[in-house]
Design a protein around this motif. Structure first.
Motif, PDB file in Angstrom:
ATOM      1  N   LEU A 102     -25.459  -7.801  12.997  1.00 45.26           N
ATOM      2  CA  LEU A 102     -24.410  -8.884  13.330  1.00 45.26           C
ATOM      3  C   LEU A 102     -23.460  -9.386  12.365  1.00 45.26           C
ATOM      4  O   LEU A 102     -22.524  -9.975  12.581  1.00 45.26           O
ATOM      5  CB  LEU A 102     -25.332 -10.194  13.678  1.00 45.26           C
ATOM      6  N   ASN A 103     -23.576  -9.113  11.097  1.00 42.79           N
ATOM      7  CA  ASN A 103     -22.774  -9.427   9.738  1.00 42.79           C
ATOM      8  C   ASN A 103     -21.668  -8.546   9.953  1.00 42.79           C
ATOM      9  O   ASN A 103     -20.444  -8.858   9.507  1.00 42.79           O
ATOM     10  CB  ASN A 103     -23.460  -9.529   8.621  1.00 42.79           C
ATOM     11  N   LEU A 157     -25.694 -16.827  20.039  1.00 41.05           N
ATOM     12  CA  LEU A 157     -24.880 -18.209  19.647  1.00 41.05           C
ATOM     13  C   LEU A 157     -25.387 -18.752  18.435  1.00 41.05           C
ATOM     14  O   LEU A 157     -24.625 -19.226  17.470  1.00 41.05           O
ATOM     15  CB  LEU A 157     -25.429 -19.159  20.828  1.00 41.05           C
ATOM     16  N   ALA A 158     -26.697 -18.602  17.985  1.00 39.31           N
ATOM     17  CA  ALA A 158     -27.211 -19.198  16.745  1.00 39.31           C
ATOM     18  C   ALA A 158     -26.424 -18.605  15.555  1.00 39.31           C
ATOM     19  O   ALA A 158     -26.069 -19.182  14.333  1.00 39.31           O
ATOM     20  CB  ALA A 158     -28.588 -19.260  16.412  1.00 39.31           C
ATOM     21  N   LYS A 163     -22.364 -18.333  11.048  1.00 43.68           N
ATOM     22  CA  LYS A 163     -21.272 -17.627  10.399  1.00 43.68           C
ATOM     23  C   LYS A 163     -19.890 -18.675  10.373  1.00 43.68           C
ATOM     24  O   LYS A 163     -19.211 -18.887   9.332  1.00 43.68           O
ATOM     25  CB  LYS A 163     -20.382 -16.502  11.372  1.00 43.68           C
ATOM     26  N   LEU A 164     -19.715 -19.498  11.593  1.00 45.47           N
ATOM     27  CA  LEU A 164     -18.645 -20.532  11.377  1.00 45.47           C
ATOM     28  C   LEU A 164     -19.016 -21.794  10.143  1.00 45.47           C
ATOM     29  O   LEU A 164     -18.268 -22.106   9.790  1.00 45.47           O
ATOM     30  CB  LEU A 164     -18.427 -21.047  12.537  1.00 45.47           C
ATOM     31  N   LYS A 170     -18.640 -28.126  10.146  1.00 48.85           N
ATOM     32  CA  LYS A 170     -19.447 -28.719  10.015  1.00 48.85           C
ATOM     33  C   LYS A 170     -20.520 -28.321  11.250  1.00 48.85           C
ATOM     34  O   LYS A 170     -20.189 -27.673  12.170  1.00 48.85           O
ATOM     35  CB  LYS A 170     -19.395 -30.411  10.323  1.00 48.85           C
ATOM     36  N   ARG A 171     -21.825 -28.796  11.249  1.00 48.09           N
ATOM     37  CA  ARG A 171     -22.860 -28.364  12.254  1.00 48.09           C
ATOM     38  C   ARG A 171     -22.542 -28.454  13.748  1.00 48.09           C
ATOM     39  O   ARG A 171     -22.459 -27.526  14.558  1.00 48.09           O
ATOM     40  CB  ARG A 171     -24.231 -29.044  11.964  1.00 48.09           C
ATOM     41  N   GLY A 172     -22.118 -29.835  13.970  1.00 43.63           N
ATOM     42  CA  GLY A 172     -21.567 -29.984  15.351  1.00 43.63           C
ATOM     43  C   GLY A 172     -20.490 -29.338  15.692  1.00 43.63           C
ATOM     44  O   GLY A 172     -20.470 -28.725  16.864  1.00 43.63           O
ATOM     45  N   GLU A 173     -19.413 -29.122  14.914  1.00 38.35           N
ATOM     46  CA  GLU A 173     -18.252 -28.528  15.039  1.00 38.35           C
ATOM     47  C   GLU A 173     -18.489 -27.076  15.299  1.00 38.35           C
ATOM     48  O   GLU A 173     -17.817 -26.241  16.127  1.00 38.35           O
ATOM     49  CB  GLU A 173     -17.284 -28.847  14.062  1.00 38.35           C
TER      50      GLU A 173
END
Length: 196
Positions: A102-103, A157-158, A163-164, A170-173
């Motif tokens: 995945l990386n 998704l996780a 990665k983001l 930030k977590r929510g973003e």
């Protein structure tokens, strides 16, 4: 743990089958007469240490379609990967583990496999590319639903959100952006250049 897997043993025919032939290149193929025009991903595996894969694919390429059993899983201590275990049953028996990192953005390939229910596997050597020898022997493998999709959805998704976050979000973003990224990947993965 996101995407937990049950422990299981993989039945090998020979000890060399535990060697993973890494993905050295990838691409996509679509043909009018195959899979209703779906775009199947193609992986080229470095079979330098696994000449048995070369022989098995050559046998499948020159004869009638063979039988292949598939199962998704994870290998121990490889948290950033998922593995598609291919058990070639005839005309030649072999176990081939295709590991998606995945990386290295192999998640896109996994998404294509799940969307289109199949993939092409081609043996090769470092430096090989599909465009250099499109006629090289390869097999198409049907990947039916094994119950992996729900686990994959959570895992992909996780991992995308993580990665983001590593890039400074930030977590929510990161969670919102990850959903948008995955939705775009799924839209591309489901495209069909040929329709029946």
């Amino acid at each position: 743990m996101i995407g937990a897997f049950r422990k299981a043993m993989i039945a090998l025919n020979h000890s060399h089958e535990k060697l993973i032939a890494p993905i050295i290149a990838d691409g996509s193929l679509a043909t009018v007469g195959v899979g209703d025009g779906r775009m199947f991903p193609l992986v080229i595996l470095d079979t330098t240490e696994r000449p048995d894969i070369d022989a098995a694919i050559a046998a499948h390429d020159h004869g009638p379609p063979g039988d292949v059993r598939v199962q998704w899983g994870r290998l121990p201590h490889r948290e950033e990967t998922v593995t598609l275990i291919l058990t070639l049953l005839r005309p030649v028996e072999a176990v081939v583990m295709v590991e998606f990192d995945l990386n290295k953005n192999h998640g896109v390939i996994v998404e294509q496999i799940l969307q289109n229910r199949g993939l092409y596997v081609q043996p090769g050597r470092p430096g090989d590319r599909l465009k250099d020898d499109p006629q090289k022997p390869k097999i198409i493998v049907e990947v039916a639903d094994t119950g992996f999709k729900a686990t994959w959805d959570r895992l992909f998704l996780a991992h995308t959100a993580l990665k983001l976050r590593r890039k400074g979000m930030k977590r929510g973003e990161a969670k919102r952006a990850a959903k948008e990224v995955v939705d775009r990947i799924r839209k591309v993965a489901s495209m069909r250049p040929f329709t029946a």
